[in-house]
Enzyme design. Structure first.
Site, mmCIF file in Angstrom:
data_model
loop_
_atom_site.group_PDB
_atom_site.id
_atom_site.type_symbol
_atom_site.label_atom_id
_atom_site.label_comp_id
_atom_site.label_asym_id
_atom_site.label_seq_id
_atom_site.Cartn_x
_atom_site.Cartn_y
_atom_site.Cartn_z
ATOM 1 N N CYS C 160 53.180 -30.580 -10.471
ATOM 2 C CA CYS C 160 52.629 -29.228 -10.616
ATOM 3 C C CYS C 160 52.658 -28.413 -9.328
ATOM 4 O O CYS C 160 52.229 -27.267 -9.319
ATOM 5 C CB CYS C 160 51.218 -29.311 -11.170
ATOM 6 S SG CYS C 160 51.165 -30.364 -12.619
ATOM 7 N N HIS C 293 44.161 -23.211 -7.778
ATOM 8 C CA HIS C 293 44.905 -24.023 -8.747
ATOM 9 C C HIS C 293 44.118 -24.000 -10.065
ATOM 10 O O HIS C 293 44.680 -23.752 -11.103
ATOM 11 C CB HIS C 293 45.074 -25.438 -8.202
ATOM 12 C CG HIS C 293 45.937 -26.310 -9.057
ATOM 13 N ND1 HIS C 293 47.198 -25.930 -9.443
ATOM 14 C CD2 HIS C 293 45.720 -27.538 -9.604
ATOM 15 C CE1 HIS C 293 47.726 -26.891 -10.202
ATOM 16 N NE2 HIS C 293 46.860 -27.869 -10.324
ATOM 17 N N HIS C 328 48.636 -23.756 -17.850
ATOM 18 C CA HIS C 328 49.170 -24.437 -16.673
ATOM 19 C C HIS C 328 50.672 -24.611 -16.883
ATOM 20 O O HIS C 328 51.102 -25.393 -17.725
ATOM 21 C CB HIS C 328 48.478 -25.784 -16.494
ATOM 22 C CG HIS C 328 48.851 -26.473 -15.204
ATOM 23 N ND1 HIS C 328 49.780 -25.957 -14.333
ATOM 24 C CD2 HIS C 328 48.409 -27.623 -14.648
ATOM 25 C CE1 HIS C 328 49.901 -26.773 -13.296
ATOM 26 N NE2 HIS C 328 49.074 -27.788 -13.463
#
Lengths: 334, 84, 398
Positions: C160, C293, C328
């Site tokens: 990620c 994040h 995400h």
């Protein structure tokens, strides 16, 4: 500033992990692809940590650990890994489970382990190394991306970078690649090669004089590319003592033919893919065998395809291409 | 009950790939997490899958699992309690 | 004096839409792109995701690849990279020497996962189009070929944080003089593989995700791509381009705690932010906004909050997670949020953290409404599996 390989370790389909037995007894196999000769991991990896590791992770951790021990570095300034397909066995496993269970109840371990950066992450976790941790996945230049990064880190001020190039072959991948006609005449293979890349020359260190990567170049252009690479590194063609090429079994390959013709007929030509077979990061092994040749002043007869001039090795040229698309040129010196 | 515990141990060893562990090595009361087996949160998720697959028991909340997965005894008791 | 690294263009595709304009419009009107999946052929039809409601066939048509089987990851990447090139005004001559650094977590999985079903069921499979794009590097090659890029090509896959690391590397290669002009970012399409993977980890919220909320239940997956054009001052001056922002800092660190979970104290996050601040020379009190994040998982948001508290002390800057807008987007997240960070600088406003109601009481609450304010420096965080933590800092140059 110069960049050195101060330690190197490889697990390949031939004997390369044990330095004493390096390429001594040639192994042959009946498999349609080449599988690495793996050491007994119990002595190199804590079984508690090993229980979730697939072969690619075990091969990488074993060679990575060996390099760290050999270079006597506890904490490198960065961990940089190149891999073409990453943890493909675990990817297959999780995908198969999704399909079989029709997206039902799935166990998460294979998914976690399938991530491309599992190898570099696992090494960081084991070493408790919180420094930069990069994974490159760029086809036939996956290892080259990682190597270029490691070299740049030395220019940026790092002392030691742990570098690896690694891929695993599975029967499923072999099946798919065969249907896709990948690899040509060369057997598909696998392996893990790790290196300590350092800024200081120690005993037995090998210098990486330069690295050039290029895509989609013609056979007409390749010799000019190699010439200008050598010129940039102030090396004349007759100073090159040996060629390490990724020919595989396709001796008719025009790129390699062109390169060989640039040099005198007696120059030793090594075919490193005899050891590894073909895969995205096979070129990492060229750097391992090149270092071994320079350090041991030895041309391994099993992979020597032509040339008999063995009057000392100071500079060896590496050239490889993947599927005619990703080309790699490098020069190692003692 | 003893048979259940033995089956459970064998299933756990297989599911968690505890290569060097024999069923006889696991004490029924021994803490599975943080103890000698060194299990972690990924193993807890695997155990949830194992209980659902092998025994048809659902644990919705991983937090709930923490109580149940203390030892072989507590898992066996949970299975007994929820047997249909 | 270290050479400066300027951002001169960007392009973005997310569930908020195709192009920076549609993304900005959605951001400023607090419109989330999260919905139930209608294109992804999953049985989890009630699992909210950030899905772009444009089919592969339509995407292929938009980039001129109609009739071919191309992974959605690649199609999204081409769209975003084309927009980046157009906004920067890069000519074919410049593109000839431009590098591309792409980050992706699962590459062409969206195609190969379906083809593999046919392989397992021994059905007829057209192997080359089905599997040639599986590896991550394929999307990079396709984008480069489509745009005519002949410079350095790199593909990064660090879960990620992949595209944050791609942007970080663009900064490094420009500063080292290895390249003058770099297109950097990342891409990931929704896939059965990632949706079921995150589901097996039990970290997907079955409803809309609520980052930084005390009652948060997990993340929503998303898809998209974003690319920045980054240039040296010399390159920008030579071609008379316009700088939109400056990349002043970047940092990567490993959490060394667990393969998937973050350490409770956010060690890796802390180190990444500190490295980025140190490279930038910007003192913490000059950071006006953090694009966190903030995935919405119990674990990430707590450890990230603690790390932010450790770096900024009592003066935590305004912050928000934009993941409740986009989901995400894994490998693309760092680049998508870099674009949002630059939009915040250009428009001098902060985008809200949607779906937030109750504070975790570790640090002050995130910004929950569109807030016009001075935005000089933005810190953007991206953390991934394998303990991979990265932070980027962008600065206003106007």
């Amino acid at each position: 500033m110069k960049v050195y390989i101060t330690a190197s370790s490889a697990i390949t389909p031939q004997n390369t992990f044990d330095s004493e037995k390096y390429l001594d007894v040639w192994q042959s196999s009946d498999l349609p692809y080449q599988l690495a000769i793996e050491p007994d991991y119990k002595s190199v990896i804590d079984p508690k940590l090993a229980r979730r590791m697939s072969r690619i992770i075990k091969m990488s951790v074993a060679t990575g650990n060996k390099v760290l021990a050999e270079a006597d570095i506890g904490q490198p300034d960065a961990i940089v890994v190149g891999t073409g397909l990453g943890c493909i066995k675990d990817t297959e496993k999780f995908l198969r489970e999704i399909i079989n269970e029709e997206e039902g109840l799935l166990s998460p371990t294979a998914f976690i382990q399938s991530t491309h950066n599992t190898i570099a992450g696992q090494l960081a976790l084991m070493l408790q190394c919180s420094e930069d941790n990069f994974t490159y996945v760029n086809r036939g230049h996956s290892f080259e991306n990682a190597l270029a990064d490691a070299m740049m880190r030395i220019y940026e001020g790092a002392d030691h970078v742990l570098l690896g190039g690694t891929d695993e072959m599975t029967s499923e991948v072999h099946n798919i690649l065969t249907h896709m006609n990948c690899g040509g005449n060369t057997l598909l293979g696998e392996g893990a090669c790790f290196f300590m890349i350092s800024n200081t020359k120690i005993d037995g260190a090998v210098c990486i004089e330069g690295l050039d990567t290029v895509n989609y170049i013609t056979t007409q252009q390749i010799t000019e590319r190699v010439k200008s690479f050598l010129r940039r590194n102030n090396v004349d063609t007759n100073e090159v003592d040996a060629l390490i090429l990724g020919i595989g079994e396709g001796l008719g390959d025009p790129y390699y033919k062109e390169i060989i013709q640039m040099f005198t007929p007696d120059i030793p030509v090594i075919n490193f893919k005899e050891v590894t077979g073909e895969y995205f990061t096979a070129s990492a092994y060229a750097f391992n065998v090149g270092s071994e040749m320079l350090r041991k002043q030895c041309i391994f007869p099993k992979i020597l395809i032509s040339g008999n001039n063995t009057s000392g090795l100071t500079k060896v040229l590496i050239y490889n291409h993947y599927q005619g698309v990703n080309h790699t040129i490098s020069l190692l010196s003692l | 009950m003893e048979e259940l515990k033995d089956n459970l141990k064998a299933a756990i060893i297989e599911a968690l790939n505890l290569e060097d562990v024999n069923a006889a090595d696991i004490d029924n009361d021994e803490p599975l997490f943080g103890g000698g087996l060194g299990l972690d949160s990924i193993d807890a998720l695997e155990l949830i899958v194992l209980l659902e697959k092998n025994y048809g028991l659902k644990i919705e909340n991983p937090e709930e699992g923490r109580e149940i997965f203390q030892s072989i005894n507590t898992i066996a008791a949970f299975i007994e309690r929820n047997k249909k | 004096m270290q050479p400066k690294v300027y951002v001169s263009g960007y392009g973005i595709v997310s569930s908020l839409g195709i192009g920076a304009d549609s993304n900005f419009t959605a951001l400023r009107s607090s419109e989330s792109g999260i919905s139930n999946p209608s294109l992804l052929g999953t049985i989890h039809q009630d699992m909210p995701v950030g899905e772009l409601k444009v089919s592969n066939a339509e995407l292929a048509e938009l980039v001129g690849l109609q009739g071919l089987i191309t992974s959605r990851t690649t199609l999204l990447a081409i769209l975003a990279a084309q927009e980046a090139v157009e906004t920067a005004g890069l000519t074919p001559k410049i593109l000839d020497n431009t590098a591309l650094i792409n980050g992706t977590s699962v590459g062409g999985m969206d195609i190969s996962e379906w083809a593999y079903q046919d392989v397992l069921r021994e059905k007829e499979v057209d192997y080359i189009p089905s599997f040639q794009g599986h590896d991550c590097g394929y999307s990079t090659m396709k984008v480069a070929n489509k745009l005519g890029l002949k410079g350095i090509l790199q593909t990064i896959s660090t879960a990620c944080s992949s595209s944050a690391n791609a942007i970080m590397n663009a900064g490094r290669v420009i500063k080292s003089g290895m390249a003058d002009c770099v297109i950097a970012g990342g891409t990931d399409a929704l896939s059965l593989f990632t949706l079921n993977g995150f589901n097996s980890l039990k970290i997907l919220d079955q409803a809309y995700c609520k980052p930084f909320d005390e009652e948060r239940q997990g993340l929503n997956l998303g898809e998209g791509a974003a690319f920045l054009v980054l240039e040296s001052e010399q390159s920008l001056n030579k071609r008379k381009g316009t700088a939109l922002a400056e990349l002043v800092g970047y940092g990567n660190a490993n959490d060394t705690y667990h393969q998937t979970a973050s350490s409770p104290e956010g060690k890796g996050a802390l180190m990444a932010m500190k490295k980025a601040l140190s490279i930038s020379g910007v003192p913490p009190e000059k950071i006006d906004y953090i694009n966190a994040h903030g995935t919405g998982t119990a674990n990430n948001d707590l450890s990230e909050s603690r790390a932010i508290k450790e770096v900024f002390g009592a003066e935590v800057p305004s912050y928000s997670s934009t993941k409740a807008y986009t989901g995400h987007t894994l490998g693309a997240a760092g680049a998508i949020e870099a674009v949002f960070s630059i939009l915040a600088i250009q428009h001098q406003m902060i985008f809200p953290n949607l779906n937030f109601s109750r504070s975790m009481e570790v640090i002050k609450s995130p910004v929950t409404s569109l807030t016009p304010m001075k935005v000089q420096h933005v810190l953007s965080n991206s953390f991934g599996f394998g303990g991979n933590c990265s932070s980027l800092i962008f600065a206003d140059i106007s």
